[in-house]
Design a protein around this motif. Structure first.
Motif, PDB file in Angstrom:
ATOM      1  N   GLY A   1       0.829  -1.203   0.000  1.00  0.00           N
ATOM      2  CA  GLY A   1       0.000   0.000   0.000  1.00  0.00           C
ATOM      3  C   GLY A   1       0.863   1.253   0.000  1.00  0.00           C
ATOM      4  N   PRO A   2       0.256   2.419  -0.235  1.00  0.00           N
ATOM      5  CA  PRO A   2       0.996   3.681  -0.293  1.00  0.00           C
ATOM      6  C   PRO A   2       1.746   3.962   1.006  1.00  0.00           C
ATOM      7  CG  PRO A   2      -1.271   3.960  -1.048  1.00  0.00           C
ATOM      8  CD  PRO A   2      -1.190   2.604  -0.427  1.00  0.00           C
ATOM      9  N   LYS A   3       2.870   4.644   0.896  1.00  0.00           N
ATOM     10  CA  LYS A   3       3.646   5.013   2.063  1.00  0.00           C
ATOM     11  C   LYS A   3       2.798   5.875   3.002  1.00  0.00           C
ATOM     12  CE  LYS A   3       8.373   4.854   0.284  1.00  0.00           C
ATOM     13  NZ  LYS A   3       9.617   5.636   0.067  1.00  0.00           N
ATOM     14  N   GLY A   4       2.859   5.574   4.284  1.00  0.00           N
ATOM     15  CA  GLY A   4       2.119   6.346   5.276  1.00  0.00           C
ATOM     16  C   GLY A   4       0.684   5.907   5.451  1.00  0.00           C
ATOM     17  N   ALA A   5       0.214   4.988   4.586  1.00  0.00           N
ATOM     18  CA  ALA A   5      -1.172   4.518   4.704  1.00  0.00           C
ATOM     19  C   ALA A   5      -1.286   3.550   5.874  1.00  0.00           C
ATOM     20  CB  ALA A   5      -1.604   3.837   3.413  1.00  0.00           C
ATOM     21  N   PRO A   6      -2.462   3.418   6.475  1.00  0.00           N
ATOM     22  CA  PRO A   6      -2.660   2.476   7.580  1.00  0.00           C
ATOM     23  C   PRO A   6      -2.300   1.058   7.167  1.00  0.00           C
ATOM     24  CG  PRO A   6      -4.541   3.945   7.369  1.00  0.00           C
ATOM     25  CD  PRO A   6      -3.688   4.174   6.164  1.00  0.00           C
ATOM     26  N   ALA A   7      -1.863   0.266   8.113  1.00  0.00           N
ATOM     27  CA  ALA A   7      -1.529  -1.127   7.840  1.00  0.00           C
ATOM     28  C   ALA A   7      -2.737  -1.845   7.247  1.00  0.00           C
ATOM     29  CB  ALA A   7      -1.081  -1.819   9.124  1.00  0.00           C
ATOM     30  N   GLY A   8      -2.479  -2.663   6.246  1.00  0.00           N
ATOM     31  CA  GLY A   8      -3.552  -3.404   5.604  1.00  0.00           C
ATOM     32  C   GLY A   8      -4.198  -2.690   4.450  1.00  0.00           C
ATOM     33  N   THR A   9      -3.748  -1.452   4.153  1.00  0.00           N
ATOM     34  CA  THR A   9      -4.297  -0.726   3.012  1.00  0.00           C
ATOM     35  C   THR A   9      -3.930  -1.438   1.711  1.00  0.00           C
ATOM     36  OG1 THR A   9      -4.166   1.388   4.165  1.00  0.00           O
ATOM     37  CG2 THR A   9      -4.347   1.469   1.768  1.00  0.00           C
ATOM     38  N   SER A  10      -4.888  -1.650   0.861  1.00  0.00           N
ATOM     39  CA  SER A  10      -4.653  -2.375  -0.388  1.00  0.00           C
ATOM     40  C   SER A  10      -3.688  -1.623  -1.289  1.00  0.00           C
ATOM     41  CB  SER A  10      -5.979  -2.580  -1.123  1.00  0.00           C
ATOM     42  OG  SER A  10      -5.759  -3.107  -2.416  1.00  0.00           O
ATOM     43  N   GLY A  11      -2.854  -2.382  -1.973  1.00  0.00           N
ATOM     44  CA  GLY A  11      -1.973  -1.792  -2.967  1.00  0.00           C
ATOM     45  C   GLY A  11      -2.635  -1.653  -4.312  1.00  0.00           C
ATOM     46  N   ASP A  12      -3.862  -2.143  -4.420  1.00  0.00           N
ATOM     47  CA  ASP A  12      -4.646  -1.980  -5.640  1.00  0.00           C
ATOM     48  C   ASP A  12      -5.435  -0.677  -5.510  1.00  0.00           C
ATOM     49  OD1 ASP A  12      -6.619  -2.054  -7.670  1.00  0.00           O
ATOM     50  OD2 ASP A  12      -6.670  -4.238  -7.634  1.00  0.00           O
ATOM     51  N   PRO A  13      -5.287   0.260  -6.466  1.00  0.00           N
ATOM     52  CA  PRO A  13      -6.019   1.535  -6.368  1.00  0.00           C
ATOM     53  C   PRO A  13      -7.519   1.358  -6.149  1.00  0.00           C
ATOM     54  CG  PRO A  13      -4.405   1.646  -8.131  1.00  0.00           C
ATOM     55  CD  PRO A  13      -4.409   0.222  -7.653  1.00  0.00           C
ATOM     56  N   MET A  14      -8.108   0.285  -6.705  1.00  0.00           N
ATOM     57  CA  MET A  14      -9.532   0.051  -6.517  1.00  0.00           C
ATOM     58  C   MET A  14      -9.878  -0.098  -5.035  1.00  0.00           C
ATOM     59  SD  MET A  14     -12.629  -0.504  -7.795  1.00  0.00           S
ATOM     60  CE  MET A  14     -12.488  -0.973  -9.517  1.00  0.00           C
ATOM     61  N   GLY A  15      -8.983  -0.716  -4.280  1.00  0.00           N
ATOM     62  CA  GLY A  15      -9.224  -0.897  -2.859  1.00  0.00           C
ATOM     63  C   GLY A  15      -9.206   0.403  -2.089  1.00  0.00           C
ATOM     64  N   GLN A  16      -8.627   1.438  -2.676  1.00  0.00           N
ATOM     65  CA  GLN A  16      -8.525   2.738  -2.014  1.00  0.00           C
ATOM     66  C   GLN A  16      -9.669   3.668  -2.414  1.00  0.00           C
ATOM     67  OE1 GLN A  16      -4.434   4.152  -2.732  1.00  0.00           O
ATOM     68  NE2 GLN A  16      -3.847   1.998  -2.895  1.00  0.00           N
ATOM     69  N   TYR A  17     -10.061   3.656  -3.711  1.00  0.00           N
ATOM     70  CA  TYR A  17     -11.103   4.606  -4.119  1.00  0.00           C
ATOM     71  C   TYR A  17     -12.503   4.008  -4.159  1.00  0.00           C
ATOM     72  CZ  TYR A  17     -10.403   2.883  -8.988  1.00  0.00           C
ATOM     73  OH  TYR A  17     -10.281   2.115 -10.128  1.00  0.00           O
ATOM     74  N   ASN A  18     -12.625   2.682  -4.031  1.00  0.00           N
ATOM     75  CA  ASN A  18     -13.959   2.086  -3.924  1.00  0.00           C
ATOM     76  C   ASN A  18     -13.863   0.742  -3.205  1.00  0.00           C
ATOM     77  OD1 ASN A  18     -16.543   0.855  -4.379  1.00  0.00           O
ATOM     78  ND2 ASN A  18     -16.890   2.344  -5.997  1.00  0.00           N
ATOM     79  N   PRO A  19     -13.776   0.764  -1.875  1.00  0.00           N
ATOM     80  CA  PRO A  19     -13.654  -0.478  -1.117  1.00  0.00           C
ATOM     81  C   PRO A  19     -14.803  -1.454  -1.350  1.00  0.00           C
ATOM     82  CG  PRO A  19     -13.134   1.420   0.257  1.00  0.00           C
ATOM     83  CD  PRO A  19     -13.709   1.964  -1.028  1.00  0.00           C
ATOM     84  N   THR A  20     -15.999  -0.933  -1.618  1.00  0.00           N
ATOM     85  CA  THR A  20     -17.147  -1.819  -1.839  1.00  0.00           C
ATOM     86  C   THR A  20     -16.954  -2.657  -3.096  1.00  0.00           C
ATOM     87  OG1 THR A  20     -18.647  -0.253  -0.757  1.00  0.00           O
ATOM     88  CG2 THR A  20     -19.643  -1.911  -2.215  1.00  0.00           C
ATOM     89  N   ALA A  21     -16.564  -1.996  -4.189  1.00  0.00           N
ATOM     90  CA  ALA A  21     -16.312  -2.723  -5.431  1.00  0.00           C
ATOM     91  C   ALA A  21     -15.155  -3.698  -5.252  1.00  0.00           C
ATOM     92  CB  ALA A  21     -16.007  -1.734  -6.564  1.00  0.00           C
ATOM     93  N   TYR A  22     -14.115  -3.251  -4.572  1.00  0.00           N
ATOM     94  CA  TYR A  22     -12.945  -4.098  -4.345  1.00  0.00           C
ATOM     95  C   TYR A  22     -13.341  -5.375  -3.599  1.00  0.00           C
ATOM     96  CZ  TYR A  22      -8.425  -5.662  -2.560  1.00  0.00           C
ATOM     97  OH  TYR A  22      -7.323  -6.424  -2.249  1.00  0.00           O
TER      98      TYR A  22
END
Length: 312
Positions: free
Chosen positions: A57-78
């Motif tokens: 995941g992106p630097k500074g993001a909370p642990a477990g943050t997805s490295g797939d952009p979809m997981g960041q901008y639409n968790p429901t779809a992800y």
């Protein structure tokens, strides 16, 4: 007739193949965003053993943050796309990550990617290198455009625009190129599995999202969905009209459906030419504007007319 839209979960369950043609096939996906995960969701439904590898995941993001952009901008779809799919984190730019990747590749039947070709080569994942190390491994590479254009930046919207499917300033109702590309990618996987079974060797296939958009655009290219086309607005029985409390999508295209619609609207049906006359369009608009959604839903059942009412 009015229907309740299916959720992503119920849709996947309803469309899961009763036969599992990919049972026992191991798929590793490095593909991010929408087309790759959507293809992987279909492969899972067909019985494949699916593993998804994502970058950190992106630097500074909370642990477990997805490295797939979809997981960041639409968790429901992800979440829907990755239901029952194992996801691991691999840093492909590190020696440790490369070692983990090649450990997985050694037991993988098919690799799904969505990187530009040059990026794959830099990561040591070009087809020549992979085929030499893993002769039985197949690769399906999702790219934006085919051949030399595979390095060009783009997204669903640009591919639809290039295919002539953007006709105004409004955005499309869905991501047609991405989802069409996912279907083409899952089709390519089936082809690759057949080749593996007959030749014992892996194969490489490139799936371009621009090709998916061009495929979806064929009806428009042929004139079917142009304004003068039968399903482009010229046929009075194939249009969206306002009605009391909403709208109604009417699809009375075939002669028997068109005749039933005309009978309901008190229009004399004298063959298909009737449906292309301005007077028929005007009469249908008046008739449907005077009906409520429940009345039209009832009419559809009683007179066997294909229509679907919508909110305003």
């Amino acid at each position: 007739m009015a229907q309740i839209p299916a959720t992503a979960t119920s849709f996947a369950a309803a469309t899961a193949a009763p036969l599992k043609p990919l049972r026992g096939v191991r798929v590793l996906s490095l593909a991010l965003n929408l087309p790759g995960p959507a293809a992987l969701m279909r492969l899972k439904a067909m019985g494949a053993n699916c593993l998804k590898a994502e970058p950190p995941g992106p630097k500074g993001a909370p642990a477990g943050t997805s490295g797939d952009p979809m997981g960041q901008y639409n968790p429901t779809a992800y979440a829907a796309l990755h239901d029952r799919i194992k996801v691991i984190t691999i840093d492909l730019k590190s020696d440790k990550g490369q070692a983990r990747l090649h450990k997985e590749l050694a037991r993988t039947d098919l690799l799904l990617t969505s990187f530009r070709p040059s990026a794959l080569v830099k990561l040591g994942l070009g087809w020549k290198a992979l085929h030499k190390s893993y002769p039985q491994l197949s690769v399906v590479a999702i790219v934006g455009a085919p051949g030399v254009r595979a390095e060009e930046p783009g997204h669903d919207l640009t591919y639809l625009a290039d295919a002539g499917l953007i006709t105004g300033l409004d955005l499309p109702a869905t991501l047609f190129a991405d989802m069409g590309g996912a279907l083409m990618a899952s089709e390519a996987v089936l082809q690759a599995v057949l080749v593996q079974k007959t030749s014992g060797k892996g194969s490489f296939q490139e799936v371009a999202l621009s090709d998916a958009a061009a495929w979806l655009a064929l009806p428009r290219t042929w004139g079917l969905t142009q304004p003068q086309g039968a399903v482009g607005g010229a046929h009075a029985g194939y249009r969206v009209y306002p009605c009391k409390g909403g709208r109604v999508a009417v699809a009375a295209l075939e002669p028997h459906f068109a005749a039933s619609l005309c009978a309901a609207g008190d229009v004399v049906f004298e063959g298909m030419d009737t449906m292309f006359k301005p007077d028929t369009h005007a009469a249908m608009a008046r008739f449907l504007a005077g009906k409520t959604r429940p009345q039209l839903d009832k009419l559809a059942i009683e007179k066997d007319i294909p229509l679907h009412t919508l909110a305003a």
